[in-house]
Design an enzyme around this catalytic site. Structure first.
Site, PDB file in Angstrom:
ATOM      1  N   GLY A   1       8.293  30.369 -14.168  1.00 15.08           N
ATOM      2  CA  GLY A   1       8.531  29.598 -15.381  1.00 15.08           C
ATOM      3  C   GLY A   1       9.796  29.963 -16.134  1.00 15.08           C
ATOM      4  O   GLY A   1      10.064  29.396 -17.195  1.00 15.08           O
TER       5      GLY A   1
ATOM      6  N   LYS B   1      -2.767  29.149  -1.148  1.00 11.74           N
ATOM      7  CA  LYS B   1      -1.669  29.942  -1.684  1.00 11.74           C
ATOM      8  C   LYS B   1      -2.249  31.108  -2.481  1.00 11.74           C
ATOM      9  O   LYS B   1      -2.960  30.906  -3.467  1.00 11.74           O
ATOM     10  CB  LYS B   1      -0.758  29.103  -2.578  1.00 11.74           C
ATOM     11  CG  LYS B   1       0.407  29.914  -3.142  1.00 11.74           C
ATOM     12  CD  LYS B   1       1.080  29.231  -4.296  1.00 11.74           C
ATOM     13  CE  LYS B   1       2.020  30.204  -4.993  1.00 11.74           C
ATOM     14  NZ  LYS B   1       2.526  29.680  -6.271  1.00 11.74           N
TER      15      LYS B   1
ATOM     16  N   ALA C   1       8.939  30.187  -7.466  1.00  9.26           N
ATOM     17  CA  ALA C   1       9.106  30.669  -8.844  1.00  9.26           C
ATOM     18  C   ALA C   1      10.566  30.902  -9.198  1.00  9.26           C
ATOM     19  O   ALA C   1      11.332  31.469  -8.423  1.00  9.26           O
ATOM     20  CB  ALA C   1       8.322  31.946  -9.103  1.00  9.26           C
ATOM     21  N   GLY C   2      10.915  30.421 -10.396  1.00  7.91           N
ATOM     22  CA  GLY C   2      12.224  30.706 -10.964  1.00  7.91           C
ATOM     23  C   GLY C   2      13.241  29.593 -10.879  1.00  7.91           C
ATOM     24  O   GLY C   2      14.268  29.638 -11.551  1.00  7.91           O
TER      25      GLY C   2
ATOM     26  N   ASN D   1       7.092  24.070 -10.038  1.00  9.82           N
ATOM     27  CA  ASN D   1       6.251  23.303 -10.940  1.00  9.82           C
ATOM     28  C   ASN D   1       6.958  23.105 -12.284  1.00  9.82           C
ATOM     29  O   ASN D   1       7.317  21.989 -12.663  1.00  9.82           O
ATOM     30  CB  ASN D   1       4.902  23.991 -11.133  1.00  9.82           C
ATOM     31  CG  ASN D   1       3.933  23.210 -12.005  1.00  9.82           C
ATOM     32  OD1 ASN D   1       2.885  23.708 -12.366  1.00  9.82           O
ATOM     33  ND2 ASN D   1       4.239  21.980 -12.352  1.00  9.82           N
ATOM     34  N   THR D   2       7.212  24.223 -12.996  1.00  4.83           N
ATOM     35  CA  THR D   2       7.763  24.131 -14.350  1.00  4.83           C
ATOM     36  C   THR D   2       9.108  23.417 -14.382  1.00  4.83           C
ATOM     37  O   THR D   2       9.393  22.669 -15.324  1.00  4.83           O
ATOM     38  CB  THR D   2       7.909  25.534 -14.959  1.00  4.83           C
ATOM     39  OG1 THR D   2       6.662  26.224 -14.848  1.00  4.83           O
ATOM     40  CG2 THR D   2       8.297  25.465 -16.429  1.00  4.83           C
TER      41      THR D   2
END
Length: 267
Positions: A163, A102, A189-190, A211-212
């Protein structure tokens, strides 16, 4: 056999949820959350997590063995094409020639928005060097197409800032990217909660990477389970095809024919 696999670079996966391995309190929580998510592809920040580059230190591969999960090394923390290429070449050595990676080249430390000129430069070098590149990018249909034309195996536009948990801020651009793509498109993301993941899948995304949203939840393992279900439900809804929106026109759930006093019914 899964009748609807996610196929990336010729390999089929049953799960359309990809997860990161950072921000958990320890490796045990990392593994528990990933098991609950059902993810088969797990992404690892080579510059932050030990997978062998620090001999004698605990390695993530002891918890997430490469024969059980597809390890997806990423270039989190890289701000130039040169840094990103060097990092992924190291990852290839550490993972015995593994080429699925990635790529992310960031523009600044505050927003972590992708630096697209450097991303394009790095992508070209990595593809020519034999890597299978999944690429984090802006939700720009033109640049997404450029990355695909360079040979990237998956396009990964952000839904909102890394994040941030803000969800999908520009569904229209995502739709444009999805409609033109011939390779998988995954939101990266997001995502903040399960409904964000479901919406991404309902738009037609092939998968979601996060992830977050899991690691920073009050109960990460429970959130991982919720995300798994949301991705599955969103995919099924997309395949089913939602009903058409009808503004200013009510439509009863049940047919009127045969109702007492209704059209065609008894008088």
């Amino acid at each position: 056999m899964n009748p609807d696999p996610l196929v990336i670079a010729g390999t089929a996966y049953t799960s359309r949820l990809l997860v990161g391995t950072g921000k958990y309190k320890d490796f045990a929580e990392t593994r528990a959350a990933i098991d609950a998510s059902g993810a088969q592809i797990v992404t690892v920040a080579i510059r932050r997590v030990n997978i062998g580059q620090e001999p004698g230190q605990p390695s993530l591969l002891e918890v997430l063995p490469a024969d059980r999960f597809t390890i997806l090394p990423n270039t989190a923390g890289c701000y130039t094409a040169e840094e990103a290429v060097r990092t992924l070449r190291l990852a290839r050595e550490l993972l015995d020639g593994h080429t699925l990676v990635k790529l992310e080249v960031l523009g600044d430390q505050k927003t972590l928005f992708p630096n697209m000129p450097e991303t394009l430069k790095a992508a070209q070098t990595l593809v020519q060097d034999g890597f299978q590149v999944m690429v984090y990018c802006a939700d720009d249909p033109v640049q997404a197409k450029m990355l695909e034309d360079l040979g990237c195996v998956a396009i990964m536009p952000l839904a909102s800032l890394i994040g941030s948990g803000m969800g999908i801020l520009n569904p229209w651009n995502l739709r444009l990217i999805i409609e033109q793509a011939r390779v998988p498109v995954l939101v990266d993301a997001g995502v903040g909660t399960a409904s964000d993941a479901a919406i991404a899948m309902e738009l037609g995304c092939d998968g979601v990477l996060m992830n977050t949203a899991i690691a920073a939840a009050q109960h990460p393992v429970l959130m991982a389970s919720a995300m798994r279900k949301a991705v599955e439900a969103g995919r099924e809804a997309f395949l089913a095809g939602r009903m058409a929106r009808k503004f200013y026109a009510a439509s009863p759930s049940s047919p009127l024919g045969g109702l007492v006093g209704g059209p065609g019914g008894a008088k």
